[in-house]
Every structure is written in C-alpha cells, then in structure tokens.
Design a protein around this motif. Structure first.
Motif, PDB file in Angstrom:
ATOM      1  N   PRO A 121      20.757  40.582  38.329  1.00 41.72           N
ATOM      2  CA  PRO A 121      21.937  40.596  37.455  1.00 41.72           C
ATOM      3  C   PRO A 121      22.192  39.223  36.861  1.00 41.72           C
ATOM      4  N   GLN A 164      28.178  36.343  40.777  1.00 42.29           N
ATOM      5  CA  GLN A 164      28.730  37.135  41.871  1.00 42.29           C
ATOM      6  C   GLN A 164      30.217  36.846  42.016  1.00 42.29           C
ATOM      7  N   GLN A 193      25.974  42.311  42.552  1.00 38.57           N
ATOM      8  CA  GLN A 193      25.452  43.330  41.668  1.00 38.57           C
ATOM      9  C   GLN A 193      23.999  43.625  42.013  1.00 38.57           C
TER      10      GLN A 193
END
Length: 873
Positions: free
Chosen positions: A739, A743, A750
C-alpha cells in the motif's frame, strides 16, 4: 416309589465330574466377561452345549440312552448358544478394513480415555493459571463420535510409523502447555481428586499426543487450522517476496472477445440448456465450491433487490430561489473574503524580522525624504542602509530614520497613493513592487556588479520625489536616474506610480500582491452570486426532502400496514403512481430500478444512488444498507446523500430475491446471461487465432521495433472498419504491491494487493502467472484477462533483477536480509482461505483408505445424548 436322590446316589460320581467341569468353565471362561452381552459367540455356544448336553445325558440314564440324549442335548445347546449370541451381540460402532472393527466396548473405552485426558488438562490449566484448555479435538466439524474414531485411526497410523511417546515425553508436554508451572504436588492432587491412577492418566494423554504427532507427520497442512506464522514455509515466503519485488515491463495489445461475435449463429435451446446445466450451480469465474476458476461462466444468482427512490437535485432548485442583490453580495464579501490576517500570519508573529511598510511618495514637512531601498538588496529587514544608497550621502543629522517616517501622520496624509491602496498595503507583509528587484535571484553574479545597469529602472521613484524643503542638494545618483526618463512627462499627484522598467534578458515576474484580500471585481461577484444561489437551493432541497419523506412514509404505511379491503389501502401500482405524481409536483425525480445485486448497484452509472451514503444508525453506502436488510423489509424509507453532487435521496426496497441456483432458463435475466456466455465461448477461438497471428508477427520483428508504428493501420479482427489496435506500455510493475498510503494505526495496516497494470487493469491470476513467472524477456504470448472477455498479446521488455543465476542469487540475498515481514502472514492467510477445503479432503482420503463405515446411533442413545446436552445447558 423310590426317592429321587436314589438316582443321584447311583450316579453321584458321574454327576460330580459334570458339575465340577461346568464350575471350572464358568469361573474361568465366564469370569472374563463383564456382562452377558459381551460373551463371544463361540463361548456361548460351547457353554450352552455342555449345559444342555449334560442335562439331557442325565435325563437319558433311566432309559439307558444317556449317550444318545447327551449328544442331542449338546447339539441343541450349541444351536441355542449361537442364536442367543447373535441376539445379544451389538453391532460395532465402526467397521474398518484395517486393524479390525471398533466395538461398542472399545468406543466406550476411547471415550473414557478422552474424558480422563480432558478433565486432567482442565484442572491442570486452572490450577497453574496457564489459561483455558480448549479440549482435545482433531476435527472441526463438532462430531465427537467421528473425532474419537479418527483418533483411533491416527493411533493405528502411529503404530505403523512406530511413533513412541514415553512417560518423559508426556511430562514434557504437560510442562510446555502449563508454562512449566505443573509440579508433582499439583499432579498428585489432581490425580486424587479424579480418583484415578498415574498410569491411566498418562495413557490417556499418551493416546492424544500420539494422534497429534501422527497427524503432523502425515499431513502438515492440518496445522493450517492454527494462527501461528510458522505454518508458512520458507519456500512460500520466498515466492511472496519475489511477487512483491521482481518488476517487469511489457508492451501489450488488447483484443476484446466481443469484437469477434459478429456472424455467429443464434444458439439453439439445446445448446443453451447444456451450458446452463453445466454452470448453473457456480458463480462466474468460480468452481461450485467457491474456488477461483478464471474464465468459467457461472449462472448462480446473487441476492438482488429492486429499489425505488426520490432524488432532490440541487440544480433543479436553483431556479426556484430568490435573486441575489448587490447588498447581499457585498455582505458576503465582507464576511468571507475581506478579513484581516489571523494573528499567526501577522508580520513578525514567528519571531522573524518585521518588514517595513511601503514608504510614502511625499516626505513630511521639514523632513528629508526616506531613502528608497537599494534595488540589488534582497534583505529588506535590514534597518541600516547599504553601500551605494543615496541616504548615505545625506548628512546624518538631517536624515530621518526609515522606521519613523511611515509612522508619522503627515506622511500618510500627503502620500500620492490612494487611501484604499495604502490601507491594503499596511495589511500585507510584502514590499511594493517598486521597492524590489529580483535580478539577483536569477543571476549568480554579485548584485553590486549589476548596479550600473539596474539603477535606472530600480531608482525610478527618485524622479517623483520633490526637492526637500530644507534646500538640501540632491543625491549624486539622481541625474543618472533622469537620463533614461527625460522624455517622460512628470507624474501628477494622484497618478499611479510608474512600474519599474524591465531589464532586458530577465524573466517577467508578476508583482507580489499588496494585500491578502481579493478585490471585489465582476468575476468574484459572479462567484459569490453562484455560491449564494447554491446554498439557498441546497436549503430548499433539504426542506423539500424532509417534507417528501414524511409524505412517502405515510403512503408506504398505507400499502404495507393497512388491510387490502380498507379504503385507505394502496396497491403497489397506486403507491408508485402517487409518489411519482408528488415528485413531479415538487421538482423531485422518481426512479424505479430493475433487480440489481449490491455490486451491480455500486458500479451502475444509470443509478447513482448506490454510491450515496446513509447516516442513519451507521455511516454506510446505500448498497451496504440494502445488502444487510432483511428480505421482508419492504417499503421502509430511509434517507441518503451523495456528497459528490449534493443530491439527497429517499430510498425504499420494492422487492427482494435471495441468492440461489436457478432451476431453468425461464427467467429472462438468467437467459440473457447464458446467451452472452455462449457467444463469448464461441468467439473465443477466433480471438485466440487472431492473437496468435499478431504474436507471430511481433516475434518476427526483433527487438527495438515500435509496435505502435507497426500496428498503426491494423484492426482488432483484421477486417476493415473494425476497431483499431492500440499498443500500450505497462511501465514497471510487480505481481503484488504494498500500500502507498501511510499506516494509520497498529491495527490498520493496509493489505498487500495485486498490482494494477496499465493497459490491463482487469488482469487476473492467469495473466500474472504467465507474465511474471512463465515468460522471459523478449517472449510474446497471448494471455487472457480475469474473466475471459479480453485477450492480451504481451511482449516482455525488461525484468529487474534479470532472470538468470546472478539475478536469482541477488534475490535470495535480499530475501534473507529482509527477514520475516508481516505481509507474509497476510498472504499466507489469504492462500489458506482458498485451500480451506483441503484438510477436510485429506480426512476423507484417510476415511476411504480405512474403508470406515460408521453405524448410526440408536434412537435411545440419541435421546440420551440430547437429554445430557439439555441437562448440561
């Protein structure tokens, strides 16, 4: 008449022998049986043969035919023994082809051992405070009889594999599960409470441990039931690492299969029915058990719903609001546009130097004019003057400090700049354009070297400054400033200051703003007018929607609640007509959808209500609210809003169809799906042949050839008038990508997902497997997309690292250096979801290998089990 004992006394020796023999048989043979039901059939036949034979032998003594009668009695007794043994013996709990059947007695012993092991572990975990023990179990289907029999099968496999679990291993297991808190005293107390022995407890635990060891050796995948990251092998981790880090780029040409459907005959009913029957139980691109099968048609229907909604669109209400007056525009401007700078943006608020205000055009009476800043200087915060400034040539006693001149009231009153402009200038932290020269920003040479060239343009304000009242001589630079400006007329009071001349060869730079406030020109007036109209239209839209919802809920209640014979009742048709009429009268839009699944509702362009959000109970998309509604939850209105367009909705469900397997092709929706799938399958060979033709053409071109130029005049089907081919470059991509968003929290990481390939956004696992694993640089292949609706002719351009020994060695070193990362566990769990049926399939294979045939529990046993369950509850 002789006494009966006379016969006994006569044959007492023979009778003693017979009685003694029967007693011996009874004590030796029958003493080994706990209940008559457990007497083996042969033993029962022998026992009754002896008893009946002896009795008949004694009865035949009077007739001197004891031998004949004894033989007949033995035969009769044997037959009776066989008959009773068959009646008394119960069927085995399970019949196994290997190792013998499992009788009721053996099953009860196994159940007793399982209870002993579980009870001991429960007490041990509680007394040592090591946690809760879930109980010994090998399967996850909840069938205890099946689990116990499977445990016996694994113990027989352990015998075959010669797995030994000594007492030391059992004690080591107990220490491990209790965190080394189980002591001998605790063990002894538990044993005493259970009224058992050390041997029985250890044997019960040994049996469960042997079964688990055999399971791990025979099928390591059984560990997938756990949650530990150790279930993912190093080989799996390395494959995940390559999918995330090996990158390749390619050129591809897309061939839509639908372009090859022209000229196909219409399918017959028999052909459609054959395709329908073969795929009616599975969803598209999936097997019947749910496993992925890209390209396979499927006609299993998802849950679908038919909706109705009323939409209030803001543009429809803009013509219904009052006109906006100039006073309202001025008020809006004063409130939202013309505001002072916040304290944090005031000059010097961050602790830095404060820029001086722009100087006035005219000096105060009796004061010398403020020296203009040097054009080459880029540090306006310096309070002293720089070398070359005209203020240095003025006597110090007659020079007013620059910081005091802007603050004097006379200077403000006599300034040539209009009052409004001065007022705005005081609000900004920027210097006026006439006081700045940005030549030094574009030239690396020192600013002093450009003094002679920049002086005429930069010192232009000096021509506007009148001679001081005190008769002080002008600066020496003034004549030089007049040389280029001699032809220009003098500026009158009130004229705008002349812009500095642009130096030849420098970039034109927009002057910095003198105020943070945007002027109220015609363009801004129209923007403010549009904003006010939209705000009023949105308010009127909300007001209309609120009134409409009350009215619609009342109409829906009359249809849903009232009796059909009631005069107030509305049928579905009458309800739709009444709401459509109300919507038309109040500038609303009334829409009824066909049957749509939640996914179809989200992706539909014709019905944007799917992407609206409802803020009732929870903040959810309309498609989610509908998907979670009950089947009978019809004609119950709720509100939603589309934040993209500002439209508001009132939505209710008209009908509901549960997911399931269609029975026939009578449903038009199902029939259309089958016809579409049939045509795609018939056109697929043509598309593949065209793809192979293009692939061979690309292979013959060699490297470095521009495919876009080669296929500039080529069409998809090769026929004139068809869709032209489009060559696209994918750019660098990997199979999986991490991702890009940061975060947000410890539990909000993710997940890794398949990469989106430019030009092949619908690429699936087949595409990625072929392009990333099977093809090498320079290879050309025809690869299908995820659902088989397109074919891609792909040529690999590059791969990093290279696909050779050096590249593989580099990858392995990087893999070892990276270590274990959380993405491995996530990807492993995703694979387990696809393989969740594999453990059950392995159990069935073991079941078939032992040819297990389980007996159905008797009704009495089932009732007893139900009673025990009820008592436990």
């Amino acid at each position: 008449m002789s006494s009966p004992f006379a016969l006994f006394r006569k044959y007492q020796r023979v009778a003693m022998v017979i009685i003694t023999g029967m007693a011996m048989i009874s004590f030796v043979a029958l003493g080994m049986v706990n209940s008559p039901q457990e007497i083996p059939g042969p033993l029962m036949a022998v026992f009754l043969a002896m008893v009946v034979g002896c009795g008949m032998w004694v009865a035949g003594l009077n007739n001197e035919k004891s031998a004949e009668w004894g033989v007949m009695g033995a035969i009769l007794g044997a037959l009776l023994g066989l008959y009773f043994s068959m009646r008394m013996q119960t069927a085995p709990v399970a019949q196994l082809s290997k190792g013998g059947n499992i009788s009721q007695k053996q099953y009860e012993e196994m159940a007793m051992q399982r209870n002993t092991a579980n009870q001991f572990m429960f007490d041990a975990m509680n007394r040592t405070e090591a946690g809760q023990f879930p109980g010994f179990s090998l399967l996850r289907d909840g069938d205890n009889r099946r689990d116990l029999i499977f445990c016996e099968i694994l113990n027989r496999e352990a015998d075959r594999l010669k797995i030994a679990v000594p007492d030391k291993a059992v004690m080591a297991y107990l220490k491990e599960v209790t965190d080394k808190k189980l002591t001998y005293d605790v063990f002894e107390k538990i044993r005493q409470d259970m009224h058992s022995s050390d041997g029985l407890i250890l044997d019960a635990l040994r049996r469960e441990i042997r079964a688990q060891q055999a399971l791990r050796l025979l099928y390591p995948g059984q560990m997938l039931y756990g949650t530990s990251g150790s279930i993912i092998s190093p080989e799996m981790r390395y494959e995940y690492f390559k999918k995330m880090n090996v990158r390749q780029s390619a050129e591809l040409v897309a061939l839509p299969v639908s372009e090859f459907e022209d000229g196909l005959p219409e399918p017959s009913d028999a052909e459609l029915d054959e395709l329908f029957q073969a795929n009616r139980a599975n969803f598209p691109n999936a097997e019947e058990n749910g496993q992925p099968a890209e390209g396979r048609p499927g006609f299993r229907q998802p849950t679908r719903m038919r909706l109705a909604y009323v939409e209030a669109s803001i543009p429809d209400f803009e013509g219904l609001v009052d006109e906006v007056t100039d006073e309202e525009i001025q008020q809006q401007y004063q409130e939202n546009y013309k505001k002072p700078l916040p304290p944090s943006m005031q000059p010097g608020a961050d602790g830095g130097p404060v820029l001086p205000p722009p100087p006035s055009s005219e000096p105060a009476d009796g004061d010398s004019p403020p020296p203009p800043p040097k054009p080459e200087s880029t540090a306006p915060a310096t309070e002293g003057t720089t070398e070359g400034n005209a203020a240095e040539k003025t006597p110090a006693a007659e020079t007013t400090p620059p910081t005091e001149t802007p603050e004097s009231e006379p200077a403000k009153e006599e300034s040539e700049t209009p009052a409004e402009s001065t007022e705005e200038g005081e609000k900004t932290s920027s210097l006026p354009p006439s006081d700045l020269s940005l030549v030094a920003f574009f030239d690396d040479q020192p600013a002093t070297e450009e003094k002679a060239e920049a002086a005429p343009a930069a010192e232009e304000p000096a021509t506007k400054t009148e001679e001081p009242a005190g008769g002080e001589p002008k600066t020496e630079d003034a004549p030089e400033a007049k040389t280029d400006e001699a032809a220009k007329p003098e500026e009158k009071e009130g004229d705008a200051p002349t812009e500095p001349a642009k130096e030849e060869g420098t970039a034109e730079i927009a002057p910095p703003p003198t105020s943070a406030v945007r002027p109220l020109d015609d363009e801004l007036k129209e923007e403010i007018r549009a904003d006010i109209i939209r705000e009023r239209a949105a308010a009127k839209s909300r007001e209309t929607v609120q009134a409409a919802r009350t009215h619609i809920e009342d109409l829906c209640r009359r249809h849903r609640v009232t009796d059909p014979d009631d005069e107030e009742h509305l049928t579905a048709e009458e309800l739709s007509a009444a709401i459509a009429k109300y919507a038309d009268e109040h500038h609303l839009i009334y829409v009824e959808t066909p049957f749509l699944s939640p996914q179809e509702l989200i992706s539909s362009e014709d019905y944007p209500v799917g992407m609206a959000f409802s803020m009732e109970n929870q903040f959810q998309a309309v498609a989610q609210v509908i998907a979670r509604s009950f089947p009978d939850e019809l004609y119950r209105a709720f509100g939603a809003q589309d934040f993209r367009s500002g439209s508001e909705y009132i939505i209710w469900k008209l009908d509901h169809r549960e997911s399931g397997i269609p029975e026939s092709l009578e449903d038009d929706l199902v029939r259309d799906q089958v016809v579409k799938a049939w045509k795609r399958l018939q056109a697929l060979p043509k598309a593949e042949a065209r793809g192979e033709e293009l692939a061979k053409k690309i292979e013959g071109l060699g490297e470095g050839v521009d495919l876009a130029m080669v296929f500039a005049e080529e069409t998809v089907t090769g026929e004139k008038g068809a869709l032209y081919l489009t060559v696209k470059e994918t750019g660098s991509f990997s199979w999986l990508q991490r991702p890009q968003a940061p975060q947000l929290g410890m539990q909000q990481r993710q997940p890794v997902r398949p990469s989106t390939v430019n030009g092949a956004e619908d690429a699936g696992e087949r595409f990625m497997e072929a392009v990333c694993n099977e093809m090498k640089v320079g290879d050309v292949r025809v690869v299908p997309n995820s659902d088989g609706t397109k074919l891609y002719v792909v040529r690999i351009i590059s791969r990093v690292p290279e696909q050779n020994e050096d590249g593989e060695s580099f990858l392995r070193k990087q893999f070892l250096a990276t270590g274990n990362i959380p993405e491995y566990l996530q990807l492993g769990q995703a694979d387990l979801v696809q393989l969740e049926d594999v453990p059950q399939q392995w159990v069935e294979e073991i079941w078939d290998r032992y040819d297990v045939l389980m007996a159905q529990p008797e009704a009495a046993d089932a009732e007893e089990t139900d009673d025990d369950t009820a008592d436990a509850s």
